[in-house]
Structures are given as C-alpha cells and as structure tokens.
Design a protein around this motif. Structure first.
Motif, PDB file in Angstrom:
ATOM      1  N   ARG A   1       0.839  -1.198   0.000  1.00 49.70           N
ATOM      2  CA  ARG A   1       0.000   0.000   0.000  1.00 49.70           C
ATOM      3  C   ARG A   1       0.876   1.251   0.000  1.00 49.70           C
ATOM      4  NH1 ARG A   1      -5.244  -0.620   3.972  1.00 49.70           N
ATOM      5  NH2 ARG A   1      -6.002  -2.646   3.222  1.00 49.70           N
ATOM      6  N   GLU A   2       1.884   1.243   0.879  1.00 49.46           N
ATOM      7  CA  GLU A   2       2.769   2.399   0.970  1.00 49.46           C
ATOM      8  C   GLU A   2       3.529   2.603  -0.334  1.00 49.46           C
ATOM      9  OE1 GLU A   2       4.309   5.761   2.511  1.00 49.46           O
ATOM     10  OE2 GLU A   2       2.768   4.487   3.420  1.00 49.46           O
ATOM     11  N   ASP A   3       3.965   1.500  -0.956  1.00 49.31           N
ATOM     12  CA  ASP A   3       4.665   1.598  -2.240  1.00 49.31           C
ATOM     13  C   ASP A   3       3.758   2.206  -3.307  1.00 49.31           C
ATOM     14  OD1 ASP A   3       6.958   0.519  -1.182  1.00 49.31           O
ATOM     15  OD2 ASP A   3       6.580  -1.517  -1.952  1.00 49.31           O
ATOM     16  N   ALA A   4       2.484   1.812  -3.302  1.00 45.50           N
ATOM     17  CA  ALA A   4       1.534   2.342  -4.288  1.00 45.50           C
ATOM     18  C   ALA A   4       1.336   3.833  -4.094  1.00 45.50           C
ATOM     19  CB  ALA A   4       0.203   1.602  -4.167  1.00 45.50           C
ATOM     20  N   ILE A   5       1.216   4.266  -2.837  1.00 44.81           N
ATOM     21  CA  ILE A   5       1.027   5.688  -2.552  1.00 44.81           C
ATOM     22  C   ILE A   5       2.264   6.480  -2.969  1.00 44.81           C
ATOM     23  CG2 ILE A   5       0.753   7.375  -0.688  1.00 44.81           C
ATOM     24  CD1 ILE A   5      -0.992   5.249   0.745  1.00 44.81           C
ATOM     25  N   LYS A   6       3.432   5.941  -2.699  1.00 51.36           N
ATOM     26  CA  LYS A   6       4.670   6.623  -3.105  1.00 51.36           C
ATOM     27  C   LYS A   6       4.771   6.714  -4.616  1.00 51.36           C
ATOM     28  CE  LYS A   6       7.485   5.344   0.928  1.00 51.36           C
ATOM     29  NZ  LYS A   6       8.648   4.539   1.394  1.00 51.36           N
ATOM     30  N   TYR A   7       4.400   5.630  -5.302  1.00 56.50           N
ATOM     31  CA  TYR A   7       4.425   5.634  -6.764  1.00 56.50           C
ATOM     32  C   TYR A   7       3.488   6.706  -7.313  1.00 56.50           C
ATOM     33  CZ  TYR A   7       3.984   3.996 -11.586  1.00 56.50           C
ATOM     34  OH  TYR A   7       3.967   3.932 -12.970  1.00 56.50           O
ATOM     35  N   GLY A   8       2.310   6.823  -6.714  1.00 59.67           N
ATOM     36  CA  GLY A   8       1.357   7.831  -7.158  1.00 59.67           C
ATOM     37  C   GLY A   8       1.865   9.244  -6.949  1.00 59.67           C
ATOM     38  N   LYS A   9       2.461   9.495  -5.790  1.00 67.37           N
ATOM     39  CA  LYS A   9       2.976  10.833  -5.505  1.00 67.37           C
ATOM     40  C   LYS A   9       4.120  11.198  -6.443  1.00 67.37           C
ATOM     41  CE  LYS A   9       1.785  10.989  -0.565  1.00 67.37           C
ATOM     42  NZ  LYS A   9       2.331  11.048   0.814  1.00 67.37           N
ATOM     43  N   ARG A  10       4.978  10.221  -6.731  1.00 65.39           N
ATOM     44  CA  ARG A  10       6.106  10.495  -7.641  1.00 65.39           C
ATOM     45  C   ARG A  10       5.637  10.713  -9.067  1.00 65.39           C
ATOM     46  NH1 ARG A  10       8.575   5.946  -5.083  1.00 65.39           N
ATOM     47  NH2 ARG A  10       8.185   4.767  -7.009  1.00 65.39           N
ATOM     48  N   GLY A  11       4.416  10.246  -9.378  1.00 65.62           N
ATOM     49  CA  GLY A  11       3.952  10.277 -10.756  1.00 65.62           C
ATOM     50  C   GLY A  11       3.161  11.510 -11.149  1.00 65.62           C
TER      51      GLY A  11
END
Length: 199
Positions: free
Chosen positions: A36-46
């Motif tokens: 979940r945390e990885d997905a949120i980080k991916y979204g923020k970086r994108g």
C-alpha cells in the motif's frame, strides 16, 4: 495525437473509477501494508508523469489494433494518491480503504479499439483465456465511437469498452489473454497480460 488521446482516456477512466460505489470493482489479490505504501509513493512520484507512462506497467498497446489496460489494486491506489497529490492533499484512511474496497472479486479492463463507423464496437464482448481455460466477461459496456482519424492514414473512429471478469480461479502469477469478440464470437483483437510482472 494518439498520446494526447491516451492521456485523456487514462485520466477520465481512472477518475471515474475512484468515484464509483465501493462494490463496483475488484482486484486479483490484497495489498500488504508495505505494498500500500509503495503504491502511494508511486502515485505521488507520478504527478509529473504522463498518464500513458504512469499506467504503462498495466497496459498493452497494439497500435492500430487497439490499446488496453487493467486496473489492479496497486494501480487504483497509486492513481488515487496521484490525484490527491495534484490537489496538494493526502489520502486519509477512509480514502485508502474506499479505493481498495473497489477492488474485490473482479478483474476490470478498459479497451480502446478502432473502426470505420461510430457503432463498430456496439456488440463486442470479451473472454479471458488462461491456459486451456476460458472465462467469459460477466459485464461489459461499449461506448459509441468518436471521430479519430481520416479513415486512411489513421482509423476513422475510436471506441472504448469496459470488460469485467470474476477473479476467482485466476492465478495472480499467470499470463492471461484478453480477447475482444464480435457478436458472432469471432476474435477481433487480443491483449496479452503477464500478471506476474504487474503490481
């Protein structure tokens, strides 16, 4: 032109996904807290990444034979985080749980195909082929075609279709083929997805 179209397609569809009731979508498998945390980080970086590049891991581009992408739990949460970051906001616990609740029991695909008339895809359905097994779609929606090209160098119309499948019985590490078919059951276009390489 095609890239601009895919940007609009991705934004409209994913925003629509986030606005659906929590029982409308489903996922292949549940995310761990770390995922979940990885997905949120991916979204923020994108936030500065074009949508076609943002969803590239989950998409198949067959050129003039069509484009398709699959919503996974990871992608849904990542896109929600991206949308929040674009508004200088953070996802709260309710937002996260609500987004993941939309991912329970189904596999959902958005497909864009090209044709000669605005009604070319009206009767299209789809199946998933997984090894020797075939799974029919349980729900589908075909939008009317929109003007795309001149009908010579570029197809005249593009139409978007959504196809829903139960996730039960599908190995999350398998290779699956989404096959769009016409009303007579003839294959129109196919898209190969390697689930093992998708988050």
């Amino acid at each position: 032109m095609k890239k601009l179209f895919l940007i609009a397609l991705g934004v409209v569809y994913m925003v629509g996904f986030l606005l659906l009731p929590s029982d409308s979508y489903a996922m292949l498998q549940k995310l761990s807290p770390e995922q979940r945390e990885d997905a949120i980080k991916y979204g923020k970086r994108g936030i500065r990444t074009d949508v076609p590049d943002f969803i590239k891991e989950w998409s198949v581009d067959n050129g003039n034979s069509g484009f398709a992408f699959m919503i996974t739990e990871f992608l849904a949460l990542a896109f929600a985080a991206r949308q929040s970051a674009l508004q200088s906001a953070e996802l709260n616990t309710f937002d996260i749980e609500d987004t993941l609740a939309k991912s329970s029991g189904k596999l959902v695909f958005r497909v864009s195909l090209f044709g000669k008339t605005d009604s070319f895809s009206r009767d299209y359905t789809a199946v998933l082929r997984v090894g020797e097994k075939t799974f029919p779609s349980t729900f589908w929606n075909n939008s009317p075609g929109e003007t795309y090209g001149d009908g010579k160098e570029k197809p005249a119309f593009v139409a978007d279709s959504d196809f829903y499948f139960p996730s039960e019985g599908i190995d999350p590490g398998s290779v699956i083929t989404l096959v769009v078919q016409d009303k007579d059951g003839k294959d129109v276009s196919s898209f190969l997805f390697n689930l093992a390489k998708m988050r």
